[in-house]
Structures are given as C-alpha cells and as structure tokens.
Design a protein around this motif. Structure first.
Motif, PDB file in Angstrom:
ATOM      1  N   SER A  64     -14.059  -7.279  72.432  1.00 23.43           N
ATOM      2  CA  SER A  64     -14.973  -7.013  73.371  1.00 23.43           C
ATOM      3  C   SER A  64     -14.854  -7.878  74.892  1.00 23.43           C
ATOM      4  O   SER A  64     -14.932  -7.437  75.973  1.00 23.43           O
ATOM      5  CB  SER A  64     -16.330  -7.591  72.798  1.00 23.43           C
ATOM      6  OG  SER A  64     -16.519  -8.859  72.441  1.00 23.43           O
ATOM      7  N   VAL A  65     -14.300  -9.273  74.685  1.00 23.78           N
ATOM      8  CA  VAL A  65     -13.829  -9.970  75.639  1.00 23.78           C
ATOM      9  C   VAL A  65     -12.886  -9.419  76.680  1.00 23.78           C
ATOM     10  O   VAL A  65     -13.110  -9.217  77.756  1.00 23.78           O
ATOM     11  CB  VAL A  65     -13.365 -11.411  75.304  1.00 23.78           C
ATOM     12  CG1 VAL A  65     -12.711 -12.233  76.643  1.00 23.78           C
ATOM     13  CG2 VAL A  65     -14.488 -12.339  74.674  1.00 23.78           C
ATOM     14  N   HIS A 102     -14.629  -9.891  68.222  1.00 15.76           N
ATOM     15  CA  HIS A 102     -15.166 -10.548  69.650  1.00 15.76           C
ATOM     16  C   HIS A 102     -14.114 -10.504  70.647  1.00 15.76           C
ATOM     17  O   HIS A 102     -14.531 -10.269  71.965  1.00 15.76           O
ATOM     18  CB  HIS A 102     -15.547 -11.983  69.042  1.00 15.76           C
ATOM     19  CG  HIS A 102     -15.791 -12.927  70.210  1.00 15.76           C
ATOM     20  ND1 HIS A 102     -16.767 -12.708  71.172  1.00 15.76           N
ATOM     21  CD2 HIS A 102     -14.872 -13.849  70.542  1.00 15.76           C
ATOM     22  CE1 HIS A 102     -16.647 -13.562  72.037  1.00 15.76           C
ATOM     23  NE2 HIS A 102     -15.605 -14.396  71.805  1.00 15.76           N
ATOM     24  N   ASP A 161      -9.825  -9.913  67.091  1.00 13.37           N
ATOM     25  CA  ASP A 161     -10.914  -9.591  66.463  1.00 13.37           C
ATOM     26  C   ASP A 161     -11.868  -8.870  67.133  1.00 13.37           C
ATOM     27  O   ASP A 161     -11.598  -8.620  68.304  1.00 13.37           O
ATOM     28  CB  ASP A 161     -11.406 -10.753  65.823  1.00 13.37           C
ATOM     29  CG  ASP A 161     -11.743 -11.806  66.839  1.00 13.37           C
ATOM     30  OD1 ASP A 161     -11.906 -11.527  67.824  1.00 13.37           O
ATOM     31  OD2 ASP A 161     -11.618 -13.275  66.432  1.00 13.37           O
ATOM     32  N   ASP A 205     -11.685 -16.752  76.646  1.00 16.10           N
ATOM     33  CA  ASP A 205     -12.529 -17.585  75.807  1.00 16.10           C
ATOM     34  C   ASP A 205     -11.302 -18.388  75.150  1.00 16.10           C
ATOM     35  O   ASP A 205     -11.278 -18.486  74.017  1.00 16.10           O
ATOM     36  CB  ASP A 205     -12.618 -16.597  74.603  1.00 16.10           C
ATOM     37  CG  ASP A 205     -14.115 -16.921  73.949  1.00 16.10           C
ATOM     38  OD1 ASP A 205     -14.455 -18.300  74.365  1.00 16.10           O
ATOM     39  OD2 ASP A 205     -14.437 -16.346  72.946  1.00 16.10           O
TER      40      ASP A 205
END
Lengths: 227, 57, 246, 211
Positions: free
Chosen positions: D173-174, D170, D168, D125
């Motif tokens: 989870s990535v 997000h 964080d 990401d």
C-alpha cells in the motif's frame, strides 16, 4: 548535461568503490600476496645464483605483476553485475564511458597502487640494483593502469558468462604483450645503467592510447553483455 | 628435372613435403567442415520439423 | 538501384542462394591458380643458392602469413559493419572468418618452424615474425572462444565484433613491440629470417599462391556463412522447405 | 513532490522480440502519455521483462523502434535516460552500503531533485534505518530501498519490473500510494505485476503478452 554534475558523479563513484573496498579490507591484500608469492617462487625454481636472478628479475617481476592484475581485474564489474547496479550505470544520465573510467580508476587505486608500492621490496628480493628498482617503480606506475584499462574490456565482454574467468585470460593476455615487453626491457636496460627514456615514453604512449580508447570499448562491451 | 629428383627436393624432401602436406590437410579440413555442418544442420531441421508435425497430428 | 540490391542482398534467403551460385565460380579459379602456383613454385623456380630447395616452403608460408593478417582485418571490418548498422550478413561473415583466419595462422606457424629447422637446427625460433604469428593465433582463439561461450547468436556476434576491433588496433602495436623486442634480444646465432632475394621466377608463384589463397578464403567464408544462415533462420519457412527437399 | 513533467511521451512502434528462436511478441504498438500508466500482464516467460528492458534501451528489439518524444531512444542515449528510472528484478543496491549511501549514489547517477535523502527514505517507511547496513535489512525493506531510488531523481517515466515482490501488505500500500502520486502529478508508469495495481484517477492501459 552540465559537466560539474558529471565530475561529481565521477568522484562519488570512485569514493563509493573505495568505501566498498575498505569494507572488504581482507580482499585488498589478495593481489599483493599473489604478487609477492609468485615472484618469490622463481628463486626456488631457478636457484639462488644472484647473477642469474638479477638477469631474470625484470621479466619475472613484471609477469607476476601482470598476472596479479589479471587475477584482480575480474571483480571490477562482477559484484555490480550480480546486484543489478551495472544496469543502473547504463541507464544513468551520464555517459557510460565516464562511469566506466571511474570504476577502472577506483579498481587501479585498490589493486594497481599496492603492487606499485611493494615492488621495491621484490626488487631487493631479486637482487636488482637501486636505479633498476627506481625504473621498475616508474614502469609499474605507468604500466599497471594500462593493465587495468585493457583488462576492463575483457571483463566487460565476459561479465555475463557463467565461467568468464577462463576466457578472460585468453582474451586479455595477448593484449598485455606490448606493455610487458617495453616495461621489462626498460628495467633490464636500467640495470645496465643505460638511459631508458625511449622505453618509458613508449609505455606512456600505450597509457594514453588505453586511456582514450578503453573506456569506450568497455562501455560498448557492457551494453552488449547486458542486452 | 626428372621425377625422382623432383621428389628429393635437393635433400629437403622431408621439410618441403611435410609443409605442403600439412597445408593440403588444413585447407581440405576447412572445406569439408562447412559441408558436413550444412548437411548436419539440414537433417537436424528436417528432424525437428517432422517431430513437431507428429506432435501436432 | 544500389540500395535495392544491398537491401535484397541483406535478406538471408537471397544471400543463401547467391552464395550458392558464387561458390563454384570462386572455387574453380582458385584451384587453377593453386596448380599454376605449385607448378611454377615447385618445378620451374630455380633452387636458391643459399637454402637450396628448402626455400620452396616460402610459397605456402608467406601467403598464409599474409592471409592471417588480411582475414583478421576483414573480420574486424565486417564485425564493425554488423555492430554499427546491425546488418546480420556482416555479423555472419565476421563469425565465419575467425576459424579460417586461425587455420591460416596455424599454417603459417607450422610451415615457418618447418622451414626454420634446416637453417637453424631447431623446430622453434623466437623470431620476430613467428612470435607475432603466435600472438595472432591467440587473438584468433580468443575470438573463437568468446563466440562459443555466448549462447545468444546476435549477442555473440556483437561481442566478437568489439573484441576483433580491439584486436585489430593492437595488432600493429604487438607487431612493432615484438620487432623491437627481437632486435633487443638478437641472439648471435640467429640469422635474420628474411626471404631470399626475390627475383621474377620466385615472385610469380608467390603472387599466384597469394591470389589463390584469397579466392580460397572467399569461397570458404561463403560456405561457412551459409551454415550460419541455416542455423539462425532455422525457424523460417524457406529453411524448412530446403530441409524437406534435401 | 515538485517534479517538473515535460510533455514527451513514450511510444512503441511495431516492436518484436525473439528469444531462443521463439517470438515472444511482434508488431506491438502503444503510446504512453503523461499522467497515464501501462500495466503488462502475461504468464511467466511471456516476455514482460524483455519488453521492459527494450523500453529502457538496455535490450535491442529484434524489430521496430521505441521513441521518446518522437525520437528513437537509442539516438537519445543519456538524454532519454535522464527522464526515466528502471527498477528490475534485482534491486541494484549495494548490500555493504547504508541506505543513505545507496541513495546518494542513485542521485549522483541521475538528475537530482530537491527532496532530501532522509525524506525519500521516510516516504518508503524506512525512517530510522538511515545508517543500518543494507545487508542487515529484510528483503521487503531492501525492495522498498530500491524503490526509494525513484524519489531522489527528477524522472517522469518509471519502468518497474514486479515492484511488489517480497513486500508485505503494508509495503504494497505504501508503494501504491507513491505510484499513484507520481501518475496524478503527470508522471508516467510502465509496470509488470502479478498483484492488482489499483491506481485512482490515472488512465490505465493493459497489454497481455500471452493473449
């Protein structure tokens, strides 16, 4: 481990270090300024009598070069240790001694080479005859890599210590004695017009010895410091 | 070779005896240091053992 | 059999006890040899025709200089054994040798300059041998400083081993370059600092003292190594018992 | 990700580690097979990081051995390191380089695989940050860049020390997705983490060092 990926890693590591040095361009000037400053202090201390200056010039210039090299060798591993990249070299699929040699080569290009290029100016400053300046240039060309190679072993041993700098000079300066002796006497002899092939071949021998042994000693020292 | 002549060392008494004196000093210091260190270590270990025993008791 | 002995010897507890037994067996002969050496050196040996009685300093200076080199090589060897085969005992012998070697180097330097005073009128002369000893002292101080700077004992021992190995490779180079430098800058006044021609009556005390110093090194390094054992094994049971007893 | 997975396994035999006269752990045994994960738990200072550094071969155990395919790792040296990657507390990236330059360096140090550097950045990401100086990235982005190093070399064993620090929700989870993809495709994982590491269909071993 095929050798072309090893040479690629060697080249990439040198290019990366040079890139990093260029991005800290200001810091590149430090060793040169130190070298010029220390050398020009001596006439102020000893007095401007040309004969005297010329007599002490080889030793003074070489001691100043040696101290400048020692001053700058400290950060060959320091920044890598602090951000954790040093561990990654230990864990790479290439032999650590080759990566260490790349680091030392890059460091020499950034600090040793500039000392070399500015040395004729200092030779003139101290009133050395022209052929002595030529020999000074050659002794620095052969000698400064030895300073970087031997210094790297000391840095690798002290990289983990909080105030490693103080100890570094105690560990490394005694090992600089042979280079200092052969190099400054080479310039001295050249100033009197005598042949210097013996001196230069001895320095070249020291260079070969340092080139072959120092990377392994530095790699072993890094493994100990990081364990 | 009577005693007085011996100590005079042919006029070099100062140099010869100072050298031997310093030698004796250095050699003795190197014997006494480990002895004292050993005693200090053993006392230290006994002291920490006692302190730890008291803490657990 | 040998492997069992070596394995047993390597355990700190056995080494501590064995060293304790060995020390007096080394110390007594050392004392006897020293007394004999002093007697032959200071009393029996005739004065030198050139230097008179001042040459008797040689019986301390020369063996000390030999020991300073010998101990550095032993330290580097023990360090290498400790580094390669990770034998704790070898590490402890290397660490314990450094201060003794430094003491002998200091002794050689001091007695050398005192011996030089009557001959040349100055306390310090940039003679090749004295200069090499001075640089050797810096090498020793570097080893001791590095050992004190690292907290973790095992890591310190391995770092010291590497430094000692680098040092031992450089000692002959430094010695050669200083000799070379000395012949280059041979001042007219400085006479060659060599020992007077050695004949038997002077050779005997010299060898007696040399052997006495080697025995001295043997039992003092064992004493210091025992302290290292106590320091490293402070948490093991046998050390605690020992501490309770004394 | 087409990573070739050989069947070598990482095994620890009677490992012991002592620090400042305290035994952190002793005669610790485990075996990590392809497609499985080892999760280390324990209080701070219980020796989790020391154990990971022993598994990497950076630190020597006070007793016992670590083997990779039944050969001690200190005998293998680079032949072991080519199969593993280690991300420690410190990111191991240069702040004065761009993410692409950092990944190029990481790839040069190991065995390159065929993923492009840009694709590796996209997986964590960081698409679009290729030429931003790493110094200007946030701590979470820098951590993800450090973890992106795992994707650019052909390694089957990942050793991660608190991979989720400064990430964080997000970000976590990535990264969990990447770890999961790695283990399901036959890779191995040794990780310490205060957050729960939920991996779907991988056999998970848990070792608690302060039990």
């Amino acid at each position: 481990m095929n050798s072309d990926s090893l040479t690629r890693a060697f080249v990439i590591l040198i290019r990366r270090d040079l890139m990093l040095a260029v991005r800290h361009r200001a810091e590149m000037a430090n060793p040169i300024l130190f070298f010029v400053l220390v050398t020009s202090l001596f006439p102020l201390g000893i007095g401007a009598n040309p004969a005297l200056l010329q007599a002490v010039a080889p030793g003074v210039i070489w001691v100043a070069a040696l101290l400048a090299a020692l001053l700058s060798i400290e950060n060959v591993f320091r920044s890598d240790f602090e951000d954790g990249s040093l561990e990654q070299y230990l864990l790479s699929s290439h032999p650590l001694s080759v990566l260490v040699l790349a680091k030392i080569t890059a460091h020499w290009l950034v600090t040793g080479l500039p000392l070399l290029l500015i040395s004729p100016l200092l030779g003139i400053l101290m009133g050395l005859p022209v052929d002595a300046i030529k020999i000074l240039f050659i002794t620095l060309l052969l000698g400064t890599p030895v300073l970087s190679l031997i210094g790297a072993v000391g840095v690798a041993l002290t990289v983990g210590l909080r105030k490693g700098g103080m100890i570094l000079s105690l560990l490394v300066l005694p090992l600089y004695v042979p280079v200092l002796i052969f190099a400054s006497s080479a310039v001295d002899t050249a100033a009197t017009g005598l042949p210097v092939t013996a001196h230069l071949s001895l320095i070249a021998a020291l260079l070969l010895l340092a080139l072959s042994l120092s990377p392994f000693a530095t790699a072993a020292a890094l493994r100990v410091s990081l364990s | 070779m009577n005693l007085e002549e011996f100590f005079n060392m042919g006029g070099y008494a100062v140099y010869v005896w100072s050298s031997y004196g310093i030698a004796l000093l250095v050699l003795l210091v190197n014997i006494i240091a480990p002895l004292r260190q050993r005693k200090k270590l053993l006392h230290g270990i006994a002291a920490t053992a006692r302190r730890r025993a008291r803490r657990n008791a | 059999m040998f492997n069992n002995f070596f394995h047993r010897m390597a355990s700190p507890k056995h080494f501590y006890r064995l060293a304790g037994i060995l020390i007096p067996w080394l110390a007594v002969p050392c004392l006897l040899l020293t007394l004999a050496g002093l007697y032959y050196g200071l009393v029996k040996a005739p004065p030198d025709y050139q230097q008179g009685d001042s040459y008797r300093i040689m019986f301390i200076h020369v063996p000390a200089a030999w020991m300073s080199m010998f101990i550095y090589v032993v330290m580097a060897g023990a360090g290498a054994i400790g580094l390669i085969w990770r034998i704790k005992l070898a590490e402890m012998v290397a660490i314990s040798s450094a201060p003794i070697g430094a003491s002998f180097t200091f002794l050689a330097l001091v007695t050398g300059s005192i011996w030089g005073k009557p001959m040349w009128g100055t306390w310090w002369v940039w003679d090749a041998r004295l200069t090499s000893e001075l640089i050797l002292l810096f090498l020793y101080l570097g080893v001791i400083a590095l050992n004190n700077a690292i907290d973790d004992k095992r890591m310190a021992a391995r770092a010291v081993a590497i430094l000692a190995l680098v040092g031992v490779i450089n000692i002959p180079i430094i010695h050669y370059s200083v000799e070379w430098w000395n012949t280059l800058h041979q001042g007219p006044t400085v006479t060659k600092f060599d020992k007077p021609s050695i004949h038997l009556s002077m050779l005997i005390p010299l060898l007696l003292m040399a052997v006495a110093f080697k025995l001295y090194y043997a039992f003092v390094v064992l004493m210091r190594a025992r302290c290292e054992v106590l320091d490293r094994e402070r948490n093991s049971g046998w050390v605690k018992e020992l501490a309770e007893k004394t | 990700m087409t990573q070739s997975k050989d069947t070598a396994a990482l095994a620890a035999h009677a490992l012991e580690c002592i620090r400042d006269d305290r035994t952190l752990f002793s005669n610790l045994d485990f075996r990590l097979e392809a497609g499985s994960a080892l999760i280390l738990e324990g209080r701070n200072g219980s020796g989790k990081t020391s154990l990971l550094r022993i598994l990497c071969g950076i630190r020597l155990p006070d007793a016992g051995t670590v083997t990779w395919g039944d050969t001690a790792i200190d005998k293998l040296g680079p032949d072991y390191h080519m199969h593993m990657a280690y991300i420690g507390h410190r990111d191991g990236i240069k702040l004065d380089l761009t993410p692409l330059e950092n990944l190029a360096m990481a790839r040069a140090l190991g065995m390159p695989n065929d993923i492009t550097l840009e694709a590796a950045l996209a997986k964590v990401d960081l698409a679009g940050y290729e030429d931003v100086l790493t110094r200007n990235l946030s701590a979470g982005q820098q951590r993800r860049l450090a973890l992106a190093r795992l994707l650019v070399t052909d390694t089957s064993l990942w050793i991660l020390d608190e991979p989720f620090t400064s990430l964080d929700v997000h970000g976590i989870s990535v990264i969990e997705e990447l770890l999961d993809a790695h283990t399901t495709s036959g890779g191995m994982l040794a990780v310490t983490s205060h957050h729960a590491v939920n991996l779907q269909n991988t056999t998970v071993q848990r070792i608690n060092l302060s039990a």
